[in-house]
Scaffold this motif. Structure first.
Motif, PDB file in Angstrom:
ATOM      1  N   UNK A  77       0.814  -1.005   0.113  1.00 42.82           N
ATOM      2  CA  UNK A  77      -0.030  -0.034   0.122  1.00 42.82           C
ATOM      3  C   UNK A  77       0.730   1.165  -0.014  1.00 42.82           C
ATOM      4  N   UNK A 126       9.148  -6.665   1.919  1.00 43.59           N
ATOM      5  CA  UNK A 126       7.695  -7.005   1.539  1.00 43.59           C
ATOM      6  C   UNK A 126       7.849  -7.504   0.123  1.00 43.59           C
ATOM      7  N   UNK A 132       1.422 -15.755   2.615  1.00 41.14           N
ATOM      8  CA  UNK A 132       0.102 -15.205   3.331  1.00 41.14           C
ATOM      9  C   UNK A 132      -0.255 -13.737   3.097  1.00 41.14           C
ATOM     10  N   UNK A 162      -0.820 -10.054   2.450  1.00 41.74           N
ATOM     11  CA  UNK A 162      -0.113  -8.848   3.130  1.00 41.74           C
ATOM     12  C   UNK A 162      -1.527  -8.330   3.757  1.00 41.74           C
ATOM     13  N   UNK A 163      -0.921  -7.992   5.195  1.00 40.09           N
ATOM     14  CA  UNK A 163      -1.887  -7.093   5.839  1.00 40.09           C
ATOM     15  C   UNK A 163      -3.391  -7.448   6.138  1.00 40.09           C
TER      16      UNK A 163
END
Lengths: 366, 302
Positions: B195, B220, B299, B301-302
């Motif tokens: 983001x 990331x 998994x 993200x966020x």
């Protein structure tokens, strides 16, 4: 807090264009230190642009920004005494709660033992004791926003900026978080500037509210002032549930003005702005101040009464909205508490009278 | 309508259950499974099985012998295979050094609306036959090639460099030129999922460029970088074309070793080499999994 005399925020003729699009026209206002301040307005009105300008995430096209008396107009975000809480998805997804909160302090080279203490204290403040090792995706939306809050507050900057922080939460949670935010602001005592499009949220958290629309500051005042005595027609239409009727000023006196709305002449207290006879104007009256009665009933002395036809009632839980139609066809709403005896007195089509305390109407020019 | 309403509907015929409205929908989801077995699992299994078959003059016959493996490990092939892995690793590292900054640049500096168009530009080379693309490196890297003439004209070189063509270095350059876009695509896609707020938080906290890269961007983008690296590594090891055209005499990679075995009609050996490649890559994926915990980085993200 270095200069207590100076305003926390002072914005002078601040403007922002994106190419040919003007997001913010020349806006000037100031915020006193230690206030909980809300920027309220419809989406796309420029309130987030204003907040981002204050935070340093956007460069102003015109004007200046002073924070605690210092011109910060061209400083980057980290060199301003502000910290931002974003709408959503702003936690570092690969770091635990603890590391998220600690990261800013680590950049400032705060000793590790201090970091631990301050992080734990902040997590306690936002009600997340024991969540240190959780990952962001293991948290609910509300908890993620609490972590963001802790991450900003732990920096101990003087102004906290909140950009629609509760927009992605459900209604119940939003209400709880509003009270929580207010409690935290009172505890830390720093200036909070909170952007929202939700009037209930703004009224709950803020000491003062600025209404921002179409890139302009429409009106600014205490939460009670903007709700009860709006000066601008836009404010009246945006906040609360106001009935707005238009007419022509037919007479002006020292204490008030008379507005000709076609089928009646309405007495309205004098507005802040000076007006003259013959001008187009409007007045607003909040729906909870309206009362509906039979045609020949006496509603009360110093009440303004006009004839109307009853249309229908709408049950809303706490209140019931009664719709009536005025002789010129406009509909107005009267809100009554659901447990009041005033409900169910009229059938659709009944001839009724609708009245309001004459001194509570607000006159708006243009 | 009326008398049917009273009847209990008869169970649909078996074929109807399979291809009826529901049946079709159900079976559509098995098509990938069939595809996977037919074109992926089965050939791989056959590769392993055939690698232990007995060699005949023109083909092979069922049996069990480890002769092909013995042949592989006791000849120069094993050494070449390890060299091929090293060259592939070098291509991965160089692709990362060149490609990842490009991905970061596109994500961070190109306006949102233009990002995908810029990424599309990197697909353009794939519209040219790989043979032509790799072959075109010869007049660029050769003794009298573009690189040498320009550098000599500018007076930077007095003699042409010959180490960049018909050499291991030439193979690595060819691999990077061929497979670099994979690193850009994968890196960009991983960064695209990050983001914008994350970068703004970093501005707010005062994360410097180096810390931003090391603490935020790199971790990331790790899944994307790893995916791109695997792509490049596999291709650098397996695509025989590059060493054939740019490597000069004796230059090989794993794919070319297997090719040569096929040309020599030694099919069990070719299968053995392929089997070793499969296990090498599975081992690498396992190591990658232990290092980065692939389940974790995949998994949401966020």
């Amino acid at each position: 807090m270095t200069e207590p005399a100076a305003k926390a925020v002072e914005v002078v003729e601040l403007g922002k264009n994106y190419g040919p699009v003007t997001a913010l026209k020349s806006v000037s206002f100031s915020i006193e230190s230690g206030r909980y301040y809300a920027l309220l307005g419809p989406s796309g009105g420029g309130k987030t642009t204003l907040l981002r300008l204050i935070g340093g995430f956007l460069r102003p096209s015109a004007g200046r920004i002073f924070l605690h008396g210092h011109d910060v107009s061209h400083l980057p975000p980290n060199r301003r005494p502000t910290s931002m809480v974003f709408q959503n998805y702003a936690l570092f997804p690969h770091m635990t709660v603890e590391r998220n909160v600690a990261y800013g302090l680590k950049l400032l080279r705060v000793p590790a033992s201090d970091i631990r203490d301050r992080v734990d204290r902040m997590l306690a403040m936002v009600g997340l004791v024991g969540y240190n090792r959780r990952m962001p995706h293991e948290l609910s939306g509300g908890q993620q926003q609490r972590v963001q809050l802790a991450r900003s507050l732990v920096l101990e900057r003087d102004i906290l900026l909140l950009d629609e922080p509760l927009a992605s939460l459900d209604a119940k949670l939003r209400k709880d978080m509003c009270l929580e935010l207010k409690r935290i602001q009172e505890k830390v005592g720093i200036t909070f500037i909170h952007v929202t499009h939700n009037q209930e949220e703004a009224l709950t958290v803020a000491d003062r509210i600025a209404i921002i629309a179409d890139g302009e500051l429409v009106e600014e005042g205490s939460a009670r002032d903007v709700y009860e005595t709006p000066n601008k027609r836009f404010t009246a239409e945006f906040i609360g549930d106001n009935n707005v009727l238009e007419g022509t000023v037919s007479d002006v006196s020292a204490t008030g003005a008379t507005l000709d709305i076609g089928f009646a002449k309405i007495e309205v207290p004098a507005p802040a702005a000076s007006i003259s006879t013959g001008e187009r104007a409007a007045f607003s009256i909040r729906s909870e101040l309206l009362r509906i009665a039979g045609r020949d009933e006496d509603i009360g002395a110093s009440w303004q009464v006009v004839p109307a036809r009853y249309v229908e009632d709408v049950y809303l839980g706490l209140t019931v909205s009664h719709l009536v139609q005025l002789p010129d066809g406009t509909e107005v709403v009267a809100r009554v508490m659901s447990d009041s005896g005033d409900n169910g007195r009229f059938e659709p089509g009944d001839d009724v009278a609708v009245g309001w305390p004459a001194n509570r109407a607000r006159l708006h020019v243009a | 309508m009326t008398d049917r309403g009273r009847d209990i509907p008869a169970p649909p015929a078996r074929w109807k259950r399979l291809v009826g409205e529901d049946g079709i929908q159900k079976w559509v989801f098995y098509i990938p499974v069939v595809f996977f077995i037919l074109f992926f699992a089965a050939p791989m299994a056959l590769t392993v099985v055939w690698s232990v078959f007995e060699r005949t003059q023109f083909w092979m016959e069922p049996g069990f012998t480890l002769f092909a493996y013995e042949n592989f490990f006791t000849s120069a092939r094993a050494e070449n295979y390890v060299l091929s892995m090293l060259h592939a690793a070098a291509a991965v590292v160089i692709s990362f050094v060149i490609g990842f900054p490009i991905a970061v640049f596109i994500r961070r500096r190109v306006t949102r609306a233009a990002q995908h168009r810029v990424i599309l530009l990197f697909i353009l080379p794939f519209m040219i036959s790989e043979l032509v693309r790799v072959f075109a490196m010869r007049p660029v890297l050769g003794r009298n090639g573009v690189v040498n003439s320009v550098l000599m004209e500018l007076g930077i070189l007095s003699e042409p460099i010959t180490v960049i063509l018909y050499s291991p270095l030439g193979v690595i350059i060819g691999d990077v030129m061929s497979f670099l876009p994979f690193m850009i695509f994968a890196g960009f896609l991983a960064l695209e999922a990050v983001q914008n707020y994350i970068f703004e938080v970093c501005d707010d906290l005062g994360t410097g460029r180096v810390r931003l890269f090391a603490d935020i961007v790199l971790p990331l983008a790790a899944p994307g970088i790893f995916a791109g690296s695997v792509f490049i590594f596999v291709n650098s090891m397996g695509v025989a074309l590059v060493p054939t055209l740019l490597g000069g005499p004796g230059a090989v990679n794993a794919g070319l070793i297997a090719n040569q075995a096929i040309v020599a009609l030694d099919f069990p050996l070719a299968m053995a080499i392929s089997t070793i490649m499969i296990f090498t890559l599975v081992l690498l994926l396992y190591i990658g999994h232990r290092l980065f915990d692939l389940t974790k980085i995949l998994e949401p993200i966020s």
